[in-house]
Structures are given as structure tokens and as C-alpha cells.
Write a protein that holds these residues in place. Structure first.
Motif, PDB file in Angstrom:
ATOM      1  N   UNK A   1       0.812  -1.214   0.000  1.00  0.00           N
ATOM      2  CA  UNK A   1       0.000   0.000   0.000  1.00  0.00           C
ATOM      3  C   UNK A   1       0.844   1.262   0.000  1.00  0.00           C
ATOM      4  N   UNK A   2       2.007   1.214   0.652  1.00  0.00           N
ATOM      5  CA  UNK A   2       2.902   2.376   0.645  1.00  0.00           C
ATOM      6  C   UNK A   2       3.388   2.677  -0.760  1.00  0.00           C
ATOM      7  N   UNK A   3       3.759   1.622  -1.493  1.00  0.00           N
ATOM      8  CA  UNK A   3       4.324   1.802  -2.826  1.00  0.00           C
ATOM      9  C   UNK A   3       3.227   2.081  -3.847  1.00  0.00           C
ATOM     10  N   UNK A   4       2.062   1.460  -3.678  1.00  0.00           N
ATOM     11  CA  UNK A   4       1.008   1.580  -4.680  1.00  0.00           C
ATOM     12  C   UNK A   4       0.427   2.987  -4.752  1.00  0.00           C
ATOM     13  N   UNK A   5       0.294   3.655  -3.605  1.00  0.00           N
ATOM     14  CA  UNK A   5      -0.377   4.952  -3.589  1.00  0.00           C
ATOM     15  C   UNK A   5       0.504   6.114  -3.120  1.00  0.00           C
ATOM     16  N   UNK A   6       1.602   5.803  -2.432  1.00  0.00           N
ATOM     17  CA  UNK A   6       2.419   6.886  -1.867  1.00  0.00           C
ATOM     18  C   UNK A   6       3.902   6.689  -2.164  1.00  0.00           C
ATOM     19  N   UNK A   7       4.180   6.198  -3.378  1.00  0.00           N
ATOM     20  CA  UNK A   7       5.565   5.938  -3.752  1.00  0.00           C
ATOM     21  C   UNK A   7       6.397   7.215  -3.714  1.00  0.00           C
ATOM     22  N   UNK A   8       5.802   8.337  -4.121  1.00  0.00           N
ATOM     23  CA  UNK A   8       6.580   9.575  -4.111  1.00  0.00           C
ATOM     24  C   UNK A   8       6.963   9.984  -2.691  1.00  0.00           C
ATOM     25  N   UNK A   9       6.115   9.664  -1.699  1.00  0.00           N
ATOM     26  CA  UNK A   9       6.458   9.947  -0.302  1.00  0.00           C
ATOM     27  C   UNK A   9       7.634   9.089   0.145  1.00  0.00           C
ATOM     28  N   UNK A  10       7.639   7.829  -0.297  1.00  0.00           N
ATOM     29  CA  UNK A  10       8.756   6.937   0.005  1.00  0.00           C
ATOM     30  C   UNK A  10      10.039   7.478  -0.625  1.00  0.00           C
ATOM     31  N   UNK A  11       9.939   7.924  -1.882  1.00  0.00           N
ATOM     32  CA  UNK A  11      11.106   8.473  -2.570  1.00  0.00           C
ATOM     33  C   UNK A  11      11.647   9.719  -1.851  1.00  0.00           C
ATOM     34  N   UNK A  12      10.747  10.591  -1.464  1.00  0.00           N
ATOM     35  CA  UNK A  12      11.169  11.811  -0.772  1.00  0.00           C
ATOM     36  C   UNK A  12      11.895  11.462   0.525  1.00  0.00           C
ATOM     37  N   UNK A  13      11.409  10.410   1.214  1.00  0.00           N
ATOM     38  CA  UNK A  13      12.025  10.006   2.480  1.00  0.00           C
ATOM     39  C   UNK A  13      13.443   9.490   2.301  1.00  0.00           C
ATOM     40  N   UNK A  14      13.787   9.038   1.089  1.00  0.00           N
ATOM     41  CA  UNK A  14      15.160   8.555   0.846  1.00  0.00           C
ATOM     42  C   UNK A  14      15.934   9.490  -0.082  1.00  0.00           C
ATOM     43  N   UNK A  15      15.427  10.702  -0.232  1.00  0.00           N
ATOM     44  CA  UNK A  15      16.173  11.737  -0.935  1.00  0.00           C
ATOM     45  C   UNK A  15      15.995  11.789  -2.431  1.00  0.00           C
ATOM     46  N   UNK A  16      15.051  11.028  -2.989  1.00  0.00           N
ATOM     47  CA  UNK A  16      14.788  11.073  -4.434  1.00  0.00           C
ATOM     48  C   UNK A  16      13.619  12.029  -4.658  1.00  0.00           C
ATOM     49  N   UNK A  17      13.921  13.258  -5.006  1.00  0.00           N
ATOM     50  CA  UNK A  17      12.886  14.296  -5.121  1.00  0.00           C
ATOM     51  C   UNK A  17      12.612  14.727  -6.554  1.00  0.00           C
ATOM     52  N   UNK A  18      13.427  14.318  -7.490  1.00  0.00           N
ATOM     53  CA  UNK A  18      13.237  14.718  -8.890  1.00  0.00           C
ATOM     54  C   UNK A  18      12.023  13.989  -9.477  1.00  0.00           C
ATOM     55  N   UNK A  19      11.069  14.757 -10.034  1.00  0.00           N
ATOM     56  CA  UNK A  19       9.849  14.155 -10.580  1.00  0.00           C
ATOM     57  C   UNK A  19      10.148  13.201 -11.720  1.00  0.00           C
ATOM     58  N   UNK A  20      11.089  13.536 -12.570  1.00  0.00           N
ATOM     59  CA  UNK A  20      11.464  12.650 -13.679  1.00  0.00           C
ATOM     60  C   UNK A  20      11.884  11.284 -13.147  1.00  0.00           C
ATOM     61  N   UNK A  21      12.736  11.296 -12.158  1.00  0.00           N
ATOM     62  CA  UNK A  21      13.248  10.040 -11.597  1.00  0.00           C
ATOM     63  C   UNK A  21      12.137   9.257 -10.914  1.00  0.00           C
ATOM     64  N   UNK A  22      11.275   9.945 -10.166  1.00  0.00           N
ATOM     65  CA  UNK A  22      10.172   9.274  -9.487  1.00  0.00           C
ATOM     66  C   UNK A  22       9.257   8.560 -10.470  1.00  0.00           C
ATOM     67  N   UNK A  23       8.865   9.274 -11.522  1.00  0.00           N
ATOM     68  CA  UNK A  23       7.943   8.697 -12.502  1.00  0.00           C
ATOM     69  C   UNK A  23       8.605   7.594 -13.319  1.00  0.00           C
ATOM     70  N   UNK A  24       9.886   7.740 -13.601  1.00  0.00           N
ATOM     71  CA  UNK A  24      10.603   6.713 -14.349  1.00  0.00           C
ATOM     72  C   UNK A  24      10.668   5.413 -13.553  1.00  0.00           C
ATOM     73  N   UNK A  25      11.031   5.500 -12.267  1.00  0.00           N
ATOM     74  CA  UNK A  25      11.092   4.295 -11.429  1.00  0.00           C
ATOM     75  C   UNK A  25       9.712   3.660 -11.310  1.00  0.00           C
ATOM     76  N   UNK A  26       8.688   4.494 -11.153  1.00  0.00           N
ATOM     77  CA  UNK A  26       7.315   3.980 -11.074  1.00  0.00           C
ATOM     78  C   UNK A  26       6.949   3.204 -12.335  1.00  0.00           C
ATOM     79  N   UNK A  27       7.308   3.738 -13.500  1.00  0.00           N
ATOM     80  CA  UNK A  27       7.020   3.056 -14.762  1.00  0.00           C
ATOM     81  C   UNK A  27       7.766   1.743 -14.895  1.00  0.00           C
TER      82      UNK A  27
END
Length: 524
Positions: A301-327
């Protein structure tokens, strides 16, 4: 619904009755049947699309600006409202599915979702967006309650397990499309950055509105309504190229009739209380409710709906990178889920469940350790990158479990109601997750991961003691397995006895004809 062996792959009870040994892709009727099944499977992709879209939209500035950067409880409501809509439809959906038929229920659900998607796409206020998502959930309940039942009830017997497991797999197809759509549109400098992904969410429902009336209705539903000739014709057309006397078709037909008749003897008027009325049903419901909560409370549930929050918590804040990893994560999930779906008959459900829970426990624990390390030392990029790797490995094992096991273990008379309880439980668990996860993450940070470590360990223990193997059994045999061997034998023996009786009647008729014309020649 999958490559590999011929249609006559070994299956208990009726394998010896399958006369057509061609590979499925050389049988035109099986090809057509599988195409219709594909049009049912895309119901799951609508749900998968929604979760991934909402995940992606949180990384789209235009959406954030349009709805004033929702956070905590407001963000939870954005995600949870669809499941609240689903909850409102659950009391109605089994009566539509059992009363009007599987196809009608799917059509009603698809029509509601098309209207709701249009409203969601043109939303310019919080209230309209929330209302549209409520409608999507309401319509999805009708389609999602009927589609898996119809898949498992019309699939060719040796392909049933793979077909039902593909229902989960298509969840990831929708998720992939949503992830890469948001990755492609988030650069658009207008509200079309989120309106385009929103509009595409209705595409599977549009397809179903036009295709559903070409899909065969469930033979089990037809028999339950006294339309036995239609049921026999459906089984014959798709499972034996129109031959109503085919041994497999006759066995399926008689086994379904016997199972429905026995169920009616037990409960002439099946109500909701019947779900818990017998020891066998209570065993079923214990598994069904548990698997529903396991499917959403395993950390996914953390990854399915709040992956960007998880990324922010580990220092990955770039939207490009977040969406790429999600894809990329959704493509990975799709591949693993397909492999697991085709292994379910070969490996067995119980072994897959145990492999899944133990693997998830190992890699969620490692993920928790890495998140904690990064929280104490924000310069430790290796720990952050390892978290991403652990997410992929965790999901690899999560994808192995076969959620449609819940459809297989229910008898026909309880299938719609039992599956409604399963979906209702999923919605409850999702609503809890979608409200609690963002709040818990903001207050507990990495310590919240420990809660899921304990819970996944409990899942492993539960699956070890309560999951029953159903490999290589027919749908009726699987359902009867929970009621004891007496019912299992009663169903198979009644079907076999009827076929044997028909065979003897045919033989006696032929002998009489030969005696008349050829002086007493006997057929053995």
C-alpha cells in the motif's frame, strides 16, 4: 490464455475425457473464447490504472496546483474515495450478478465508469473530482464482482487456473499504462498534464460496453436459471467445436448440474448467513477475508499509492526520476505476475503463497533496515539506492501470490456473495491504508515499516496452516474440497454415473438395431 502445452494437459477428474489434443492456438474456438476472456480481464486493468494514476499525479505539478497541494487526510480522501464508492455498491452487486447475469452486471458497471471518468476529466473543483471518483468506485464494483466469476466459469478447464490468475496480472497492465502516461504528460504546461491520464482511465470500460454482448454467458448461471439447453450449447461451442455429445462437455454439464443441485439441497434459499453456516463455508471465509487484507496490508500500500512519499524520504525528489522508477516497477511487476500465473498449475497455489510471504518478509525487512540507515545518515546514497532495489525484489515476491484462489474455492451458490465479501474486505483495508499510511509515514517515518515486518510474518504463519492446495482440480471439485470428501465424491460420481447411463442407453439402442438387422451381433 497462455502458451505451452496442448489443451489436453493433465487435469484430475476429466483429463481422460479431452479428445482434442491440439495446442490451444490451433483451435479456433479456444482462440475466440480467450479473446472474449481478455475483454473481461481488462476490468482489473481499470483498478490498476487508478492506483498508478493517483500515484503519478502526485508528481504532476499541474494536478498539485489545481487541487491546492493535498496532504495527509485530504490526500487520503483523494485516494480512498473510490473505495468508499465501492463499499456503497457491495450490498447490491451480488444480486445483480446472480439475478441479471454476469454480462449485465459488467455492462452496468462499465457504463457508470464511463460517465464517471468524463466527470473526473472535466473536474475543476475538489468536490467534482471526489464525486467522480466515488462514481468510478461504485461502477467498478459491479464489473469487478462479475468479471472474475465469468472468466473462471467459461474458461476451458485446463486453462482455467491460468485465465483466473491473469485477472491479477492485467491489474499491472493498467498500472503500466497509467505510469508511463503520467511520465509522458507531466511536462505539459497546462491541466492536460493530468486530464489526459484521467480520460484514458475510461478506455477499458468503453471497450467492454461494446464487447460484452459477444462474450458467452456463464453456463453455471444459465443452468441455475433453468436454461440448460443454452448452457450445453455454450459448453459445446467453445469446448468441443459444437459437439454436444463430446465426453468432456457432457461431464462438465452434468458436474455443474450436480453441484448446483447439491448446493440447493443444503440451502434452498441462499442468504448472506450461508457464508458462515457450515464448517466448510467458515473455512472458506477465514481464508477469503484474510487474503483480502493480506493483499493490501503487506506493505504494498505504501508503494502503490504513496511511492513519491517513500522516494522523498530517501532523498529522491526529482519528478522525472520518481515517474521513471514507477514506470519501470510496473513493467517488472507485470512480467513477474505473468510468469507466476502460468506456474500456478505446475507449482501449486500453496507453494506460491508460501514463497510469496517468505520472500516479502525477507526483502521488506531489508528495505526497513536501509530506510533506517538513510534516516540516520542522509549522505548515505548507497542505502537510498538499495531501498529502490529492495522495493523491486519485495514486489517480485508479492506478485507471485494468486488472489483468484478465492473465486476457485467458492461453490456456485455462494460465489457472487463470497467474492463480494472478498472485495468488500479489500476496500476496507484500502480505505484504512489510504488514510493511515500518509499520516503514519509523516509521524513515524522509517519506524512505520516495522509494523509491516510483523504483519507479513503473521501472513506466512497463516498461509502455512490454512492454505489448501487445489492444483489440478476442476472448479466444482475445488469448491467441494472444503466440504469434505463426501461432497466431492457425490458431485463427481453423479456426473460420471449420468454419463455412464447415457453410454449404456446408447449401447442398448445400437444392439437392438443390430439384432434386428444382423441376427444378434452384440456391441461390448
Amino acid at each position: 490464455m497462455g502458451g505451452g502445452p496442448a489443451i489436453a494437459a493433465p487435469t484430475a477428474g476429466y483429463a481422460h475425457l479431452i479428445q482434442d489434443t491440439r495446442p490451444w492456438y490451433k483451435n479456433p474456438r479456444i482462440i475466440v473464447l480467450n479473446l472474449w476472456i481478455c475483454s473481461l480481464l481488462i476490468t482489473s486493468s481499470t483498478n490498476g490504472y487508478d492506483g498508478s494514476m493517483m500515484n503519478g499525479l502526485q508528481s504532476v505539478d499541474a494536478w498539485e496546483n489545481e487541487f491546492n497541494h493535498p496532504a495527509n487526510g485530504k490526500l487520503g480522501l483523494f485516494n480512498a474515495i473510490q473505495n468508499i464508492g465501492s463499499l456503497c455498491a457491495y450490498p447490491i452487486s451480488p444480486y445483480v450478478t446472480d439475478g441479471l447475469g454476469r454480462r449485465t452486471a459488467i455492462f452496468i458497471g462499465a457504463a457508470i465508469m464511463v460517465i464517471a471518468t468524463i466527470l473526473q476529466t472535466i473536474s475543476n473543483s475538489f468536490g467534482l473530482f471526489i464525486g467522480a471518483r466515488f462514481m468510478i468506485g461504485f461502477g467498478l464494483t459491479f464489473a469487478a464482482a462479475a468479471a472474475p466469476l465469468l472468466v473462471t466459469e467459461i474458461a476451458f478447464p485446463t486453462q482455467r487456473a491460468q485465465a483466473t490468475s491473469m485477472y491479477n496480472t492485467l491489474w499491472y497492465l493498467g498500472s503500466i499504462i497509467a505510469a508511463w502516461t503520467t511520465f509522458g504528460t507531466f511536462r505539459i504546461p497546462s491541466n492536460w498534464a493530468w486530464r489526459i491520464p484521467s480520460a484514458l482511465q475510461g478506455l477499458p470500460s468503453v471497450v467492454q460496453i461494446f464487447a460484452i454482448w459477444f462474450v458467452p454467458e456463464s453456463p453455471r448461471w444459465l443452468i441455475s436459471k433453468g436454461r440448460e439447453t443454452e448452457a450445453l450449447n455454450t459448453l459445446a461451442y467453445y469446448h468441443a467445436e459444437g459437439n454436444r455429445e463430446d465426453p468432456l462437455v457432457q461431464y462438465e454439464f452434468e458436474e455443474i448440474k450436480a453441484a448446483i443441485a447439491l448446493d440447493r439441497e443444503v440451502a434452498a434459499n441462499v442468504g448472506w448467513s450461508a457464508l458462515f453456516a457450515t464448517p466448510g463455508n467458515r473455512r472458506r471465509m477465514r481464508i477469503i477475508i484474510a487474503l483480502a487484507f493480506f493483499s493490501q496490508w503487506s506493505g504494498n500500500g505504501l508503494v502503490s499509492y504513496y511511492l513519491n512519499k517513500v522516494f522523498i524520504a530517501i532523498g529522491i525528489t526529482d519528478h522525472d526520476t520518481q515517474l521513471l522508477i514507477n514506470g519501470l516497477l510496473n513493467i517488472f511487476n507485470f512480467i513477474i505476475a505473468i510468469i507466476a500465473g502460468f506456474l500456478c498449475e505446475r507449482v501449486g497455489r500453496r507453494r506460491l503463497f508460501m514463497t510469496s510471504t517468505i520472500g516479502m518478509l525477507i526483502f521488506w525487512t531489508l528495505q526497513t533496515v536501509c530506510v533506517a540507515v538513510y534516516a540516520h545518515d542522509n549522505s548515505n546514497k548507497a542505502a537510498a539506492h538499495t531501498v529502490v532495489g529492495m522495493i523491486f525484489l519485495f514486489y517480485g515476491f508479492y506478485d507471485v501470490r494468486i488472489e483468484q484462489y478465492t473465486v476457485e474455492i467458492l461453490p456456485y451458490s455462494l460465489r457472487a456473495k463470497g467474492f463480494t465479501v472478498f472485495n468488500f474486505s479489500i476496500s476496507l483495508s484500502l480505505i484504512f491504508n489510504q488514510y493511515v499510511n500518509p499520516i503514519a509515514l509523516s509521524h513515524l517515518a522509517w519506524k512505520y515499516y516495522i509494523v509491516y515486518c510483523v504483519w507479513i510474518a503473521f501472513e506466512a504463519v497463516f498461509c502455512y496452516f490454512f492454505i489448501i492446495e487445489t492444483k489440478n482440480l476442476s472448479l466444482e471439485e475445488t469448491a467441494a474440497l472444503f466440504d469434505g470428501e463426501e461432497k466431492l465424491h457425490a458431485i463427481t460420481e453423479q456426473a460420471a454415473a449420468h454419463i455412464e447411463g447415457a453410454h449404456h442407453a446408447e449401447k442398448d439402442s445400437l444392439n437392438a438395431s443390430l439384432e434386428k438387422h444382423d441376427g444378434g451381433i452384440q456391441v461390448a
